[in-house]
Design a protein around this motif. Structure first.
Motif, PDB file in Angstrom:
ATOM      1  N   ARG B  93       0.686  -1.147  -0.159  1.00  0.00           N
ATOM      2  CA  ARG B  93      -0.177   0.205  -0.081  1.00  0.00           C
ATOM      3  C   ARG B  93       0.771   1.218   0.131  1.00  0.00           C
ATOM      4  O   ARG B  93       0.375   2.198   0.110  1.00  0.00           O
ATOM      5  N   MET B  94       1.763   1.093  -0.706  1.00  0.00           N
ATOM      6  CA  MET B  94       2.908   2.354  -0.426  1.00  0.00           C
ATOM      7  C   MET B  94       2.421   3.244  -1.481  1.00  0.00           C
ATOM      8  O   MET B  94       2.182   4.892  -1.991  1.00  0.00           O
ATOM      9  N   ASN B  95       1.558   2.357  -2.718  1.00  0.00           N
ATOM     10  CA  ASN B  95       1.251   3.620  -3.640  1.00  0.00           C
ATOM     11  C   ASN B  95      -0.056   4.634  -2.947  1.00  0.00           C
ATOM     12  O   ASN B  95      -0.620   5.867  -3.736  1.00  0.00           O
ATOM     13  N   ASP B  96      -0.628   4.230  -1.783  1.00  0.00           N
ATOM     14  CA  ASP B  96      -1.529   5.328  -0.994  1.00  0.00           C
ATOM     15  C   ASP B  96      -0.829   6.431  -0.944  1.00  0.00           C
ATOM     16  O   ASP B  96      -1.729   7.600  -0.503  1.00  0.00           O
ATOM     17  N   LEU B  97       0.471   6.675  -1.043  1.00  0.00           N
ATOM     18  CA  LEU B  97       0.767   7.953  -0.289  1.00  0.00           C
ATOM     19  C   LEU B  97       1.091   8.891  -1.650  1.00  0.00           C
ATOM     20  O   LEU B  97       2.071   9.819  -1.514  1.00  0.00           O
ATOM     21  N   ILE B  98       0.518   8.825  -3.026  1.00  0.00           N
ATOM     22  CA  ILE B  98       1.182   8.921  -4.147  1.00  0.00           C
ATOM     23  C   ILE B  98      -0.651   9.597  -4.290  1.00  0.00           C
ATOM     24  O   ILE B  98      -1.859   9.238  -4.376  1.00  0.00           O
ATOM     25  N   PRO B  99      -0.853  11.155  -3.840  1.00  0.00           N
ATOM     26  CA  PRO B  99      -2.284  11.900  -4.515  1.00  0.00           C
ATOM     27  C   PRO B  99      -2.654  11.338  -5.919  1.00  0.00           C
ATOM     28  O   PRO B  99      -1.444  11.528  -6.907  1.00  0.00           O
ATOM     29  N   GLY B 100      -3.717  11.064  -5.422  1.00  0.00           N
ATOM     30  CA  GLY B 100      -4.263  10.486  -6.766  1.00  0.00           C
ATOM     31  C   GLY B 100      -4.317   9.500  -7.479  1.00  0.00           C
ATOM     32  O   GLY B 100      -4.601   8.650  -8.332  1.00  0.00           O
ATOM     33  N   ALA B 101      -3.168   8.376  -6.844  1.00  0.00           N
ATOM     34  CA  ALA B 101      -3.487   6.980  -7.804  1.00  0.00           C
ATOM     35  C   ALA B 101      -4.177   6.168  -6.884  1.00  0.00           C
ATOM     36  O   ALA B 101      -4.516   6.463  -5.136  1.00  0.00           O
ATOM     37  N   ALA B 102      -4.989   5.679  -7.054  1.00  0.00           N
ATOM     38  CA  ALA B 102      -6.502   4.357  -7.311  1.00  0.00           C
ATOM     39  C   ALA B 102      -6.026   2.762  -7.899  1.00  0.00           C
ATOM     40  O   ALA B 102      -5.147   2.995  -9.116  1.00  0.00           O
ATOM     41  N   VAL B 103      -6.371   2.073  -6.636  1.00  0.00           N
ATOM     42  CA  VAL B 103      -5.558   0.439  -6.986  1.00  0.00           C
ATOM     43  C   VAL B 103      -7.303  -0.095  -6.961  1.00  0.00           C
ATOM     44  O   VAL B 103      -8.237   0.867  -6.179  1.00  0.00           O
ATOM     45  N   ASP B 104      -7.253  -0.644  -8.376  1.00  0.00           N
ATOM     46  CA  ASP B 104      -8.251  -1.745  -8.081  1.00  0.00           C
ATOM     47  C   ASP B 104      -7.966  -3.420  -8.796  1.00  0.00           C
ATOM     48  O   ASP B 104      -6.792  -3.174  -8.349  1.00  0.00           O
ATOM     49  N   GLY B 105      -9.030  -3.966  -8.807  1.00  0.00           N
ATOM     50  CA  GLY B 105      -8.842  -5.455  -8.027  1.00  0.00           C
ATOM     51  C   GLY B 105      -8.304  -5.909  -6.916  1.00  0.00           C
ATOM     52  O   GLY B 105      -8.746  -4.730  -5.783  1.00  0.00           O
ATOM     53  N   GLN B 106      -8.410  -7.085  -6.852  1.00  0.00           N
ATOM     54  CA  GLN B 106      -8.133  -7.493  -5.008  1.00  0.00           C
ATOM     55  C   GLN B 106      -6.314  -7.901  -5.526  1.00  0.00           C
ATOM     56  O   GLN B 106      -6.089  -8.704  -5.894  1.00  0.00           O
ATOM     57  N   ILE B 107      -5.892  -7.905  -3.903  1.00  0.00           N
ATOM     58  CA  ILE B 107      -5.088  -8.281  -3.227  1.00  0.00           C
ATOM     59  C   ILE B 107      -5.015  -9.346  -2.293  1.00  0.00           C
ATOM     60  O   ILE B 107      -5.451  -8.316  -1.123  1.00  0.00           O
ATOM     61  N   PHE B 108      -4.650 -10.374  -2.114  1.00  0.00           N
ATOM     62  CA  PHE B 108      -5.501 -10.711  -1.078  1.00  0.00           C
ATOM     63  C   PHE B 108      -4.026 -11.318  -0.320  1.00  0.00           C
ATOM     64  O   PHE B 108      -2.728 -11.975  -1.193  1.00  0.00           O
ATOM     65  N   TYR B 109      -3.466 -10.600   1.167  1.00  0.00           N
ATOM     66  CA  TYR B 109      -2.508 -11.550   1.573  1.00  0.00           C
ATOM     67  C   TYR B 109      -2.422 -12.021   2.381  1.00  0.00           C
ATOM     68  O   TYR B 109      -3.695 -12.114   3.696  1.00  0.00           O
ATOM     69  N   HIS B 110      -2.368 -13.575   2.040  1.00  0.00           N
ATOM     70  CA  HIS B 110      -2.828 -14.371   3.314  1.00  0.00           C
ATOM     71  C   HIS B 110      -3.874 -14.420   3.367  1.00  0.00           C
ATOM     72  O   HIS B 110      -4.855 -14.524   4.375  1.00  0.00           O
ATOM     73  N   GLY B 111      -4.643 -14.497   2.783  1.00  0.00           N
ATOM     74  CA  GLY B 111      -6.351 -14.964   2.334  1.00  0.00           C
ATOM     75  C   GLY B 111      -6.864 -13.201   2.865  1.00  0.00           C
ATOM     76  O   GLY B 111      -8.492 -13.345   2.713  1.00  0.00           O
ATOM     77  N   GLU B 112      -6.666 -12.500   3.454  1.00  0.00           N
ATOM     78  CA  GLU B 112      -6.648 -11.351   3.333  1.00  0.00           C
ATOM     79  C   GLU B 112      -6.765 -10.098   2.560  1.00  0.00           C
ATOM     80  O   GLU B 112      -5.774  -9.794   2.060  1.00  0.00           O
TER      81      GLU B 112
END
Lengths: 311, 299
Positions: B93-112
């Motif tokens: 979730r490092m992209n959270d720090l970039i204003p205007g960045a949006a992530v779609d789709g799903q990333i499961f980390y150990h099922g979460e």
């Protein structure tokens, strides 16, 4: 050798000799050196102008009386020349000014640099800069006619002229300076350092206080030094709102006379040139200058010791 | 820049990198346990489904379906602008720090699911550490650099011991043990990068993400860091972005090849072409585009 590669053009000038076009460059260097030289000369001139009447002053009044006694009445009969009340008055207003502008300024800078969205930053910064542009005489009357009556309405029996109102308003005056310079220093910290600490699971506050502020500390301290120096030297606001009563009191509600208020107030009166009263002005001015200088030297030392230099 | 790796030479290179074990000398166990199970059968750490990223509305990456397995090195390779670093930055979730960045789709980390609203990005980054392209030590002492993570996370017990262990783990202890209180910026580039790896290890993460960690380093430092990466897979899952195909061949168990799709309006968007065992990507890729890239016909 000489025949195939003549080292000189006809007339004996080396081929690689500078042409006349370089004259322009010399002129530019000269002008720039002159510009730097003038500011140094002006500073030296001011110091001399302060020193000469001050030396004459100390020939008549001993430094022991000047710095060692606590009664200030140079214009009265018999005169007294103890500068301590003026120094205390200056320190008092400066203290309140710093208590306002340093924490609020740094807080504003951290908020603008680390938390605020770009749009908020673009709105808040110009407003701050407008605040820095308000004439000090306006702020002085604001302290006297708005802040002091408000304090009294709130039930605090301050004197009409008091150190607190003047100090607080000086703090307000200097807040934008501290905020703006500190914010510049913090914005200059590379993003890679922030990302490095976010990458370790630090929250925004930890990143701000443990990485960004230490990395920007020299700029932040520089803004503090500038603010303190300007608070000590601020004249109009203290003249209007802190009063003209020289007494050794740190109580915020008391009327005090600062060094600058004495200089401005006395200088605008009818003091004959060359009289002891006249020389007093310069002696106080020199004291003010030395105090500010010492503060600057101390803070430069502090910055050198604590700063964290990033690439 | 990258010479075409011939099939035979490449697989020998990989063999030799496996055999290179300065790790034993450092007291680090060799890759025995992890090597026993095939990579594809190890636990899935990240299960990425239809992951895409937009920067201020412009699509930079789309439709990435990728599984990343535990205790292995997964390399993300591809040409510039293919979104491999962008994808890596989605994983913690490092992209959270970039204003205007949006992530779609799903990333499961150990099922979460990482991007569900209840998930705290700070908690994510505690478990998924990151090492950056340019070494970015804090302008503090070596000691304080390593101590930073444990301190902010409140892991203050036995700090000295933790710092020594971490530095030993990053094969840096012998070089810095006498100058822990000195500034980290006095270290060489390679040492700084190992310090940054040590800093990431100090908070006991589960995954280490590395974004072109050797691109600013000389070959000797690069080799030291590659050895380190290999040794880390005993305890960690490593995901590395690299533009250096030999590096992927040397260190990675799995390799994912990203490329750029040119849209009809001239827009460029990163896509995942294929992911497979590293040796198959380099010797027998399933896709024409992968083959063109790894043989150097496409840059």
């Amino acid at each position: 050798m000489q025949a195939t590669h003549p080292s000189s053009a006809p007339g004996g000038r080396p081929r690689l000799a500078a042409t006349s076009r370089r004259l322009g460059e010399r002129a530019i260097i000269g002008t720039l050196a002159l510009a730097a030289g003038i500011s140094v000369l002006v500073t030296v001139g001011i110091v001399i102008a302060l020193l000469v009447p001050s030396i004459e002053f100390f020939a008549e009044i001993s430094p022991a009386e000047f710095f060692g006694t606590a009664t200030w009445a140079p214009l009265f009969e018999p005169p007294a020349f103890g500068v301590i009340p003026l120094i205390v008055g200056t320190l008092s207003t400066t203290l309140w000014a710093c208590l306002i502008c340093l924490p609020l300024g740094l807080g504003t800078a951290i908020y603008l640099s680390e938390y605020a969205r770009p749009r908020v930053r673009q709105t808040v910064k110009p407003i701050l800069e407008v605040l820095a542009g308000i004439p000090t005489v306006v702020l002085g009357y604001f302290a006297l006619t708005v802040l002091t009556p408000t304090l009294r309405t709130l039930g605090w029996e301050v004197e009409i002229f008091n150190a607190f109102s003047a100090g607080v308003i000086i703090g307000v005056l200097l807040l934008p300076t501290v905020a703006s310079l500190s914010e510049d220093a913090m914005t200059a910290v590379p993003r890679s350092l922030r990302e490095g600490s976010f990458g370790l699971g630090a929250n925004r506050f930890q990143v701000s206080t443990r990485v960004v502020v230490p990395a920007a500390i020299s700029g932040i301290i520089a803004s503090f030094v500038l603010a303190v120096s300007r608070a000590i030297g601020e004249t109009t606001i203290v003249l209007l709102a802190a009063g003209q009563l020289a007494r050794t009191s740190f109580w915020p509600g008391d009327s005090v006379m600062t060094m600058t208020a004495f200089i401005a107030g006395t200088g605008s009166g009818d003091v004959p040139t060359g009289s002891i009263e006249y020389k007093t002005i310069f002696a106080v001015g020199l004291t003010l200058f030395v105090i500010t200088l010492i503060l600057n030297i101390i803070s430069i030392r502090l910055v050198r010791r604590f700063r964290e230099v990033y690439e | 820049m990258d010479p075409t790796p011939s099939t035979a030479a490449d697989s020998t290179a990989m063999e030799s990198s496996r055999d290179r074990t300065p790790l034993g000398a450092l007291g680090v166990a060799e890759r025995t346990q992890a090597d026993a199970t095939p990579v594809e059968e190890r636990d899935v750490v990240f299960d990425c489904q239809q992951v895409g990223v937009r920067y201020s509305g412009t699509r930079a990456l789309r439709d990435v379906d990728l599984k990343i397995h535990s205790n292995a090195v997964t390399a993300l390779i591809g040409p510039s602008g293919c979104g491999k670093s962008t994808f890596l930055r989605c994983l913690n979730r490092m992209n959270d720090l970039i204003p205007g960045a949006a992530v779609d789709g799903q990333i499961f980390y150990h099922g979460e699911e990482l991007y569900q609203p209840q998930v705290d990005a700070i908690e994510v980054r505690k478990r998924i550490g990151m090492v950056f392209q340019k070494p970015n030590p804090f302008p503090k002492s070596i000691y304080d650099n390593i101590a930073f993570g444990p301190r902010v996370l409140g892991m203050k017990k036995d700090l000295d011991e933790r710092i020594e262990q971490t530095l030993r783990r990053a094969a840096l202890w012998d070089e810095v043990k006498d100058r822990l209180k000195e500034g980290a910026l006095g270290l060489s580039g390679g040492q700084q990068q190992r310090l940054c790896i040590a800093r990431a290890l100090a908070v006991e993460p589960d995954v280490i993400l590395m974004d072109e960690p050797c691109s600013a380093l000389d070959p000797i430092s690069t080799s030291a860091i590659e050895d380190l990466m290999l040794s880390l897979t005993n305890d960690y899952t490593v995901v590395i972005v690299t533009h250096n195909m030999q590096q992927a061949a040397r260190v990675a168990d799995m390799t994912a090849f990203f490329s750029v799709d040119q849209g009809e309006t001239g827009t460029r968007c990163g896509v995942l072409i294929e992911v497979d065992r590293t040796e198959r990507i380099f010797t027998n890729p399933a896709h024409e585009r992968t083959e063109a890239y790894v043989t150097g016909r496409f840059g």
